[in-house]
Design a protein around this motif. Structure first.
Motif, PDB file in Angstrom:
ATOM      1  N   THR A 258       0.839  -1.208   0.000  1.00 57.14           N
ATOM      2  CA  THR A 258       0.000   0.000   0.000  1.00 57.14           C
ATOM      3  C   THR A 258       0.865   1.246   0.000  1.00 57.14           C
ATOM      4  OG1 THR A 258      -1.923  -1.004   1.057  1.00 57.14           O
ATOM      5  CG2 THR A 258      -1.610   1.355   1.396  1.00 57.14           C
ATOM      6  N   GLN A 259       1.905   1.273   0.827  1.00 57.33           N
ATOM      7  CA  GLN A 259       2.756   2.463   0.905  1.00 57.33           C
ATOM      8  C   GLN A 259       3.499   2.689  -0.410  1.00 57.33           C
ATOM      9  OE1 GLN A 259       2.754  -0.046   3.472  1.00 57.33           O
ATOM     10  NE2 GLN A 259       1.132   1.210   4.360  1.00 57.33           N
ATOM     11  N   THR A 290       0.574   3.070   7.245  1.00 61.90           N
ATOM     12  CA  THR A 290       1.103   4.210   6.494  1.00 61.90           C
ATOM     13  C   THR A 290       1.577   5.306   7.444  1.00 61.90           C
ATOM     14  OG1 THR A 290      -0.351   3.707   4.619  1.00 61.90           O
ATOM     15  CG2 THR A 290       0.564   5.935   4.723  1.00 61.90           C
ATOM     16  N   TYR A 293       4.868   4.134   8.868  1.00 65.89           N
ATOM     17  CA  TYR A 293       5.957   4.351   7.898  1.00 65.89           C
ATOM     18  C   TYR A 293       6.402   5.810   7.926  1.00 65.89           C
ATOM     19  CZ  TYR A 293       6.407  -0.071   5.338  1.00 65.89           C
ATOM     20  OH  TYR A 293       6.708  -1.374   4.970  1.00 65.89           O
TER      21      TYR A 293
END
Length: 469
Positions: A258-259, A290, A293
């Motif tokens: 996803t990131q 996210t 991250y």
């Protein structure tokens, strides 16, 4: 002699688990390397439900390469059944487990609730979840985190060092020094090796010395497409979807993929090539990851972050201005009123549940919908059915005709491809023994033959095989 028993991720990609019995310090010591969830179909459910038995109380330590559930997802079950020792991992893995295991327990509770309602109506006995949130809490309390390159002492005179695997945040190559037959034997487990061509992560570290190597083989039968070609295909699919007036559905692997997808969407946006006006991240877990991250950006590849000028300041206000984070069920349901022009990134990555299946109900039967598959789809999953060209699928009790166009874009993989696996294996000196794990049988045989051409002999173990270290 010390031994290793293959208890998972043999002949399959998921369910990572290896029992190490160490003959050292005056007796036998049992260590567990990985404790992963099996994913995909009824066989996986049966494997996950199998009790650990006496092992849960006999183990003295668990070592974890990274936080993906196929490597960590049965830890709370192990704790539920009596394990009380340390769980050794990196700091990034510990932070991801806090998110992922809680989410797994929540989803499991919901699934069990629905299952038991059905069972009650049909006169069947209720079923128990594999674990609950309190088991997750106990699991997290047992985690001990270590930095890359930091030596750690384990029971039986065993030593542990983590190396950066470049796969997801906190992912590690595991090096174990194990007493065996009066010597210290070095066992190296690749974990999941990263793809050097992917963004955000650093390249996997090379390791040069080992007596025994367990190496993943997920993509051992092929190389990934070059990233620039992958991005051009991705941009073309998005442009076609915009021209046709349809939505784009992207099943989200919450950690890593996803990131990476958000990063590429951001680049396209700033290049003026993203025509869609709305990007929805519709996965509470992916949103939390996210955000993690972002907090841990110093661990990411600074060169990639420089592209968006956020490495130093951490300012993400311009990262992707059209991104909308939908945390609540109500916000997720509201997306279904949008009939075109949106990119919807939603869990789960293999379409086995989560919010993506609800978006399938509203979009899969529309010819102008684009379904973009950006990650591995295990056998037995809904995602695999769609990749294999199913014309009809069963979703939430409904039979749906698949009229959407399905695009599989494999170049985004966070796993090393065949050439990179062979290159990593070729760095070892003095010809260690290689065992291929984490791969489907056909893929493993192709990689075994390719390794042999580079004078690297590898074996493909079976479930339950026990070898001397």
């Amino acid at each position: 002699m010390s031994t290793l028993t293959f208890q998972g991720a043999v002949g399959e990609v998921t369910g990572s688990r290896y029992l190490i019995e160490v003959d050292g310090d005056g007796g036998a010591h049992r260590l567990l390397l990985e404790c992963g969830l099996h994913q995909g179909g009824g066989d996986a459910d049966a494997a996950n439900a199998r009790p650990f038995g006496a092992l849960a109380g006999q183990l003295e330590a668990v070592v974890l390469s990274h936080g993906h559930l196929d490597h960590s997802g049965l830890l709370p079950k192990l704790v539920r059944e009596g394990y009380r020792g340390p769980i050794h991992c990196t700091r990034g893995t510990r932070d991801l487990l806090d998110i992922m295991l809680r989410d797994a327990a929540f989803v499991m509770a919901k699934d069990i609730e629905w299952e038991n309602k059905w069972r009650k109506r049909n006169g069947k006995p209720p079923v128990e979840p594999l674990y609950e949130l309190e088991d997750v809490e106990r699991t997290l309390a047992l985690c001990e985190s270590h930095g890359y390159g930091q030596p750690v002492n384990l029971p039986g005179g065993t030593t542990l060092v983590f190396r950066d695997a470049g796969h997801i945040l906190g992912s590690a190559i595991v090096e174990l020094g194990i007493p065996s037959g009066g010597q210290i034997k070095r066992l190296v487990f690749s974990g999941d090796l990263g793809n050097p061509g992917s963004v955000l992560m650093k390249d996997p570290e090379k390791v040069f010395d080992a007596d025994l190597v367990l190496m993943e083989s997920t993509y051992g039968d092929r190389d990934h497409r070059p990233l620039d070609e992958t991005l051009e295909e991705f941009a073309r699919v998005l442009a076609e979807a915009h021209a046709d007036g349809g939505n784009v559905l992207i099943p989200a692997f919450a950690v890593g993929r996803t990131q990476e997808i958000l990063y590429h969407l951001s680049v396209l946006y700033h290049e003026g090539r993203l025509r869609q006006q709305m990007v929805f991240l519709d996965s509470p877990m992916a949103i939390r990851v996210t955000e993690l991250y972002h907090r841990a950006r110093k661990s990411l590849d600074s060169e990639d972050l420089k592209v968006l000028n956020i490495a130093a300041s951490g300012d993400t206000s311009r990262y992707l201005p059209i991104l909308r984070l939908t945390r609540t069920v109500e916000e997720s349901m509201a997306i279904n009123r949008i009939h075109g022009g949106a990119i919807i990134i939603a869990g789960a990555g293999m379409c086995t549940g989560g919010r993506i299946v609800h978006h399938f109900r509203y979009n899969l039967e529309k010819p102008n919908t684009r379904l973009v598959i950006v990650g591995f789809q295990a056998a037995g999953t809904l995602g695999r059915q769609l990749v294999d060209g199913a014309e009809r699928v069963r979703v939430l009790g409904q039979d749906l005709a698949v009229k959407a166009r399905v695009h599989t874009i494999g170049g985004f993989s966070a796993h090393a491809g065949q050439t990179q696996l062979i290159g990593w294996a070729g760095a070892f000196r003095n010809g260690p023994r290689f065992y291929l794990v984490h791969g489907e049988p056909g893929t493993q045989q192709v990689l075994k033959a390719a390794l042999a051409e580079s004078s690297i002999e590898a074996e493909v173990p079976a479930y339950g095989d026990r070898i001397e270290i």
